[in-house]
Each structure stands twice: as structure tokens, then as C-alpha cells.
Design a protein around this motif. Sequence first.
Motif: not given
Length: 223
Positions: A1-5, A174-179, A193-196
Motif C-alpha cells: 500500500m502507498i500512503f501520502f502526506d 507499505s510506502y510513505y511519500i511526503g515533503d 515503512m519504506v519512506g520516500i
Amino acid sequence: MIFFDIDATLLDHDRAEKMGAIDFYKNFGDELEHNEAEFVDLWYNLSIKYFEKFLTKELSFQEQRRMRIKGLFGHHLNNEQADSSFENYLDLYKKNWSAYDDVIPCLKRLNQQGFRLGIISNGDYNQQLEKLKSIGIHNFFDCIITSSEIGVAKPSPTIFQKACVQANVQVHKSYYIGDRLETDAKGSKNAGMVGIWLNRKNNTTHADVKVIHSLDELTTLVI
């Protein structure tokens, strides 16, 4: 699953806040001793100061709004006056909400590839959901988690881990993408998680986390 900010990741918060502040200044600037540029800087600094107090539970969501207005106009204002002034700003801020150009194409690609998508955001649930609806992307997400619901804020591992529990997914898959490097990328990585890090502002990279400079690059990192 991919989570976003949300803010500064999906929604161009910096632009919306700046334009909302400028419009607010045009309406109320004659009551202040600042020029437009000084006002925008002051508004930004007050936003950071008091939102942080909300995240640490020193102030409620409504109280941090009041304190931002009182920081501008003076603490002689009563709560009703501060609330009314903030509502004026909020209307102007909302009018400037917009998604970055790379957001919808990215979400569509991930959706077509079969990924489940979610949100993990610091802030008030109702306002964050309103943002997603306003910019037309809420239907992409089947799990929306905010700090106001969980009771803790990023970068605490708890909010990331509880989001995965609610979504019924494994943290390490799970992935997480944020600024934000520390709050988003490192915070999610520390939770398992895999932090991006979505670093839109420059070409800086970081050895500890994966870095992209546009959501156009995301599909090359998720498998």
C-alpha cells in the motif's frame, strides 16, 4: 500500500497559504503596521508556531487558529472576534487550494497498476478530507488517517503503524511519500515503512531515504 502526506505533497499548501495571506492583507492591512511582505512572513511564522502547539496538544485546533489571529492583531481580541477574523482568512485560503500538476496523473497510474492508496496526515480530519475533496482526489484513497483521530502526530512511529493496522496491511510492505525529510521520510522509515522524501524544492538527496523531486518519478520506486 502507498500512503501520502497532503500539504505540500498533494496540495500546494505554500501557494494557497501565501495567496490567502495576501488576500487577507488586502482586506485588513490598514489595521496593521506591516507591509505585505512582512505580513506574509509573520503569518507564516505564526502558523508554524501555533500549529506545532496543536500537534503537541498544548492547544486545540480552534485555539491555535485564535492564537494566530491574536498574534497579528493583539491579544485584546476576544475569542469570537478572533474566530470571525480567521474565518475570513480561511475562506480566502480555501479559494487558493489546488493540486500540483503531477498529482492526478500519478494517482491514476498507481490506481491502474492496482495499488491501494492511503493518507497519513498531521492535522484535523475534517479539514484534511475537505482539502482532498476540493481538489478532486479523495476517491483515490480508501484509508485516510490524521493525527486528530489517532492522538499522536508524525514523526511518531505510532501514527504510521496504526494507519497500517487500520488499512490491514503490513508496515514493511507499505510506502510513505511526503515533503518533509524528518517528519515524513525518516518518520515513516523509523516506523518500518519504506519512506520516500518528495523534495520538490531542490535537487538535494539524502543517504538514509529514497528521494524523488516529482511524483512523476514515483512509479519507478514502487514495485
